[in-house]
Scaffold this active site. Structure first.
Site, PDB file in Angstrom:
ATOM      1  N   CYS A 241      -5.638   0.394   1.672  1.00 49.13           N
ATOM      2  CA  CYS A 241      -6.057   1.376   0.665  1.00 49.13           C
ATOM      3  C   CYS A 241      -5.532   2.768   1.015  1.00 49.13           C
ATOM      4  O   CYS A 241      -5.113   3.527   0.139  1.00 49.13           O
ATOM      5  CB  CYS A 241      -7.571   1.403   0.542  1.00 49.13           C
ATOM      6  SG  CYS A 241      -8.298  -0.175   0.057  1.00 49.13           S
ATOM      7  N   ASP A 242      -5.545   3.091   2.292  1.00 53.05           N
ATOM      8  CA  ASP A 242      -5.008   4.356   2.772  1.00 53.05           C
ATOM      9  C   ASP A 242      -3.522   4.463   2.411  1.00 53.05           C
ATOM     10  O   ASP A 242      -3.087   5.456   1.812  1.00 53.05           O
ATOM     11  CB  ASP A 242      -5.212   4.428   4.291  1.00 53.05           C
ATOM     12  CG  ASP A 242      -4.652   5.688   4.913  1.00 53.05           C
ATOM     13  OD1 ASP A 242      -5.449   6.557   5.281  1.00 53.05           O
ATOM     14  OD2 ASP A 242      -3.411   5.789   5.058  1.00 53.05           O
TER      15      ASP A 242
END
Length: 171
Positions: free
Chosen positions: A64-65
């Site tokens: 997600c980062d």
């Protein structure tokens, strides 16, 4: 509202998505989430723009980062007529901290933690985890969904090239 068992997986384990499936050609469903100042926010704030919505399980995870950083980078190249939103179940305070630490300024993060309004409206709420599935929706200036990408294995990144081609195709 319907459940879609096995619509996505996590490390190969089937998971159930709650809410109605959104498809290209549908009118973009309305929703209310919270911005990083705890103010309610929805699509109406971005009327007249092409909107890219990415949903992610949690900004504090590696995939997600990477995804949100990538969309932040790409958003800067797309111009002011495009707004990229990233929704997760992370608390608004955590989103604000993460954006500050990551230097993310172009993508606007919204938290769906309170009511799961977005997750249910877009059919990406994971029943077993109360997290959002990894998905991307591209909405045109008239509020019509033009592209949907549901990432089957939530540990995988989306196909960025497909998303960007869809955005550029309606600019």
């Amino acid at each position: 509202m319907s459940d879609r068992p096995g619509a996505v997986t996590m490390r190969g384990t089937p998971l159930t998505l709650m809410g109605n499936e959104v498809k290209a050609g549908d009118k973009a469903p309305t929703f209310t989430a919270l911005d990083t100042s705890l103010a309610p926010a929805g699509l109406e704030a971005f009327a007249g723009k092409v909107i890219v919505i990415t949903s992610v399980p949690s900004l504090d995870t590696p995939v997600c980062d990477m995804e949100t950083r990538r969309f932040n980078e790409e958003a800067g190249k797309l111009g002011e007529g495009v707004q990229v939103l990233t929704l997760s179940m992370d608390l608004p305070f955590a989103q604000k901290r993460w954006c500050g630490d990551a230097g993310v300024k172009t993508v606007k993060t919204l938290s769906d933690h309170k009511d799961a309004s977005f997750g249910l409206a877009y059919g990406v709420l994971i029943k077993e985890l109360r997290l959002l599935a990894r998905a991307v929706f591209v909405i045109d200036r008239a509020g019509v969904v033009k592209y949907v990408q549901l990432v089957r294995e939530i540990g995988n990144e989306p196909d960025y090239d497909e998303v960007l081609a869809a955005v550029k195709g309606i600019l």
